[in-house]
Scaffold this motif. Structure first.
Motif, PDB file in Angstrom:
ATOM      1  N   THR A 162      -7.163   5.192  -6.419  1.00 23.36           N
ATOM      2  CA  THR A 162      -8.419   5.248  -7.192  1.00 23.36           C
ATOM      3  C   THR A 162      -8.112   5.245  -8.695  1.00 23.36           C
ATOM      4  OG1 THR A 162      -9.336   6.572  -5.408  1.00 23.36           O
ATOM      5  CG2 THR A 162     -10.598   6.526  -7.457  1.00 23.36           C
TER       6      THR A 162
ATOM      7  N   ARG B  67      -7.319   1.798  -9.686  1.00 25.75           N
ATOM      8  CA  ARG B  67      -8.500   0.907  -9.622  1.00 25.75           C
ATOM      9  C   ARG B  67      -9.431   1.134 -10.817  1.00 25.75           C
ATOM     10  NH1 ARG B  67      -9.347   1.156  -3.267  1.00 25.75           N
ATOM     11  NH2 ARG B  67      -8.644  -0.952  -2.784  1.00 25.75           N
TER      12      ARG B  67
ATOM     13  N   GLU C 191     -10.330  -1.561 -13.657  1.00 24.57           N
ATOM     14  CA  GLU C 191     -11.729  -1.949 -13.864  1.00 24.57           C
ATOM     15  C   GLU C 191     -12.083  -1.957 -15.362  1.00 24.57           C
ATOM     16  OE1 GLU C 191     -15.578   0.447 -12.643  1.00 24.57           O
ATOM     17  OE2 GLU C 191     -14.097   0.342 -10.993  1.00 24.57           O
TER      18      GLU C 191
ATOM     19  N   ASN D   6       0.463   0.657  -4.086  1.00 29.20           N
ATOM     20  CA  ASN D   6      -0.890   0.758  -4.657  1.00 29.20           C
ATOM     21  C   ASN D   6      -1.086  -0.223  -5.814  1.00 29.20           C
ATOM     22  OD1 ASN D   6      -1.993   2.661  -2.928  1.00 29.20           O
ATOM     23  ND2 ASN D   6      -1.190   4.400  -4.122  1.00 29.20           N
TER      24      ASN D   6
ATOM     25  N   VAL E  54      -3.935  -3.305  -6.252  1.00 27.10           N
ATOM     26  CA  VAL E  54      -4.782  -3.497  -7.443  1.00 27.10           C
ATOM     27  C   VAL E  54      -4.486  -4.854  -8.098  1.00 27.10           C
ATOM     28  CG1 VAL E  54      -5.295  -2.573  -9.751  1.00 27.10           C
ATOM     29  CG2 VAL E  54      -5.090  -1.025  -7.803  1.00 27.10           C
TER      30      VAL E  54
ATOM     31  N   GLU F 266      -6.377  -7.429  -6.232  1.00 38.84           N
ATOM     32  CA  GLU F 266      -7.806  -7.350  -6.543  1.00 38.84           C
ATOM     33  C   GLU F 266      -8.097  -7.968  -7.916  1.00 38.84           C
ATOM     34  OE1 GLU F 266      -8.511  -3.316  -3.837  1.00 38.84           O
ATOM     35  OE2 GLU F 266      -8.636  -3.155  -6.014  1.00 38.84           O
TER      36      GLU F 266
END
Ligand SMILES: Nc1ncnc2c1ncn2[C@@H]1O[C@H](COP(=O)(O)OP(=O)(O)OP(=O)(O)O)[C@@H](O)[C@H]1O
Ligand SMILES: O=P(O)(O)OC[C@H]1O[C@H](OP(=O)(O)OP(=O)(O)O)[C@H](O)[C@@H]1O
Ligand SMILES: O=C(O)c1cccnc1
Length: 473
Positions: free
Chosen positions: A212, A215, A219, A241, A245, A248
């Motif tokens: 998280t 991410r 973002e 991880n 990301v 993404e």
């Protein structure tokens, strides 16, 4: 505290002011004088020093003033009213003749000369030594890291571990010595450098889980994202991880810039990380490494084949770890029309009298061969003599030569554009290509030859004899 705005007159040692008052009250203050700046020992057991700090010095000297508050303070601590009144109107009106900032220099070379009256040339001693010694020390360290890292990116991370406000000029010197960017925002702003950075462990710890944290960061900063991967477990958690990301980001038309390794065996971890990123089709994602790096560790990591693209260096760079000071000194070499020197039991510490210049002799391949120190206007000379063992000499006939010193300040005003740290770095890099490899290695570098001309040797002997006779010892 802004020395430039306030005027830097009080940025000095008390004795400079007592001597200045003495010169003033005894009516000697307008006698002409000349001082040399030079250092004796190369730090870090290295083979060269990068001359740095000239632009900072010139800027401070143009603003070397005693404002009203400074004058009130000086009067309150006992300085003579007439002298304080003189200081209230004082500005530095001298000349400076110097090698270029970024030049590669060697021990005992008088690389900078200050000419003016005895009061003003004396008064600036402390600020001059403070600036040149520190920036040269740090630029030299940075340059050694640049030599170790080749063309890889170097980031300066030192502000938090610097010696107080020294961290500001350390950043300037780091960029002058070859670092690409800095985490120091104030330094970047002041010196026209680029600031940049990654993230701290606290960012990741402030979220429930690492993925998280990555991410949310991605973002907000989809085009400027370097993820710190060692908070929990680098290979089992951080890198997997980061790969999620990165994918993404890619799907959304962005790109993960890199991952940062900050603990553990950096070779093993960088090799494994590279494999994992490449296997995920993320060959463009860079590996950044940090954690108590220095030039030796950088050199060793690369020799071990660590696929590290970017090095972040803090403590050892900005503190000049291993050698916390450059021993540069400022010595009177000419006073009231006559050459002057400081004798010493130790011949290596005897200073060189008179106004001098430096020539760099180059071999046929345009590589540095040796440096010669001579009296100004002396013309050509065929031999340079070892300053401490003058019977040792080296022939310098038929070699190309460059005169290294030019005037940079006239009557207290800078007469050449001040070079930016990035321009200094480019110049240093060019000069280092002309310095033979044997002077650049970290382990027992070969000593670069510097020597003095026959005429300078003769004048040193004559002045020393005179001093011995006058003082009867
Ligand atoms: N492969 C390597 N070769 C040489 N030096 C290395 C290598 N990997 C890491 N280093 C250096 O070794 C030192 C390791 O420091 P240290 O023992 O504190 O490890 P650490 O991983 O930071 O430990 P900690 O988990 O306590 O933070 C650092 O200066 C680091 O740059
Ligand atoms: O090791 P240096 O060469 O001095 O480089 C700077 C260090 O400062 C930071 O650590 P710190 O523990 O202060 O904060 P962090 O939580 O961001 O790691 C960074 O992660 C580096 O390890
Ligand atoms: O941006 C970073 O990663 C950084 C900044 C300062 C100190 N250590 C790391």
């Amino acid at each position: 505290m802004n020395l430039i705005e306030k005027g830097s007159g009080l940025y000095t040692d008390h004795y400079e002011l007592t001597m200045a008052q003495g010169y003033f009250l005894s009516g000697r203050h307008n006698k002409p004088a000349c001082f040399d700046y030079f250092f004796r020992k190369i730090p870090y057991q290295g083979g060269f020093v990068v001359f740095s700090g000239l632009s900072s010095l010139l800027e401070l000297l143009e603003n070397f003033r005693f404002d009203q508050d400074a004058c009130i303070y000086l009067a309150s601590i006992g300085f003579d009213e007439r002298f304080v009144d003189f200081l209230s109107r004082f500005s530095f009106q001298g000349d400076i003749i110097s090698v270029r900032e970024g030049e590669v220099i060697f021990p005992n070379e008088p690389v900078l000369r200050v000419e003016g009256n005895i009061l003003e040339t004396q008064l600036i001693e402390t600020v001059l030594l403070n600036i040149l010694n520190f920036e040269s020390l740090i630029a030299t360290k940075a340059c050694r890291m640049r030599l170790a890292a080749g063309r890889r990116l170097l980031l300066e991370f030192g502000l938090r571990r610097a010696q107080g406000l020294g961290g500001i000029n350390a950043t300037k010197a780091a960029i002058s010595g070859g670092f690409d960017k800095t985490s120091n925002v104030y330094g970047a702003w002041q010196f026209g450098a680029e600031s940049s950075g990654t993230m701290a462990h606290s960012w990741i710890q402030s979220f429930e889980d690492e993925l998280t944290a990555f991410r949310v960061y991605a973002e907000h900063f989809p085009d400027n994202c370097i993820l710190l991967v060692d908070t929990y477990n680098t290979l089992k958690s951080g890198v997997p991880n980061a790969i999620i990301v990165a994918r993404e980001l890619k799907e959304n038309g962005h790109r993960l810039i890199g991952v940062r390794l900050d603990s553990g065996d950096l070779t093993y971890l960088s090799k494994q990380t590279r494999k994992m990123l490449d296997a995920a089709g993320l060959t463009e994602v860079k590996i950044v490494a940090s954690n108590q790096l220095d030039e030796h560790i950088i050199q060793s990591l690369l020799a071990q084949g660590a696929p590290i693209d970017v090095f972040g260096v803090g403590t050892s760079l900005v503190t000049g770890k291993d050698d916390p000071a450059l021993d540069g000194v400022y010595k009177l070499s000419w006073f009231d029309g006559k050459p002057s020197l400081k004798v010493s039991e130790n011949k290596t510490k005897m200073t060189l009298p008179g106004k001098k210049t430096i020539h760099r002799f180059l071999d046929k391949e345009n590589q540095f061969y040796a440096d010669g120190i001579s009296n100004i206007g002396e013309g050509t000379y065929d031999y340079i003599h070892h300053p401490a063992e003058p019977e040792k000499r080296k022939q310098v006939v038929n070699l190309q030569k460059e005169e290294l010193m030019t005037q940079v300040m006239k009557n207290g005003k800078t007469i050449q554009p001040l070079a930016s740290p990035a321009e200094n770095a480019a110049f240093t890099l060019k000069r280092l290509q002309q310095l033979p490899e044997e002077h650049k290695r970290f382990l027992n570098p070969h000593v670069y030859k510097i020597g003095i001309s026959e005429k300078l040797l003769a004048s040193r002997n004559a002045v020393a004899d005179h001093v011995y006779r006058k003082n009867e010892f």
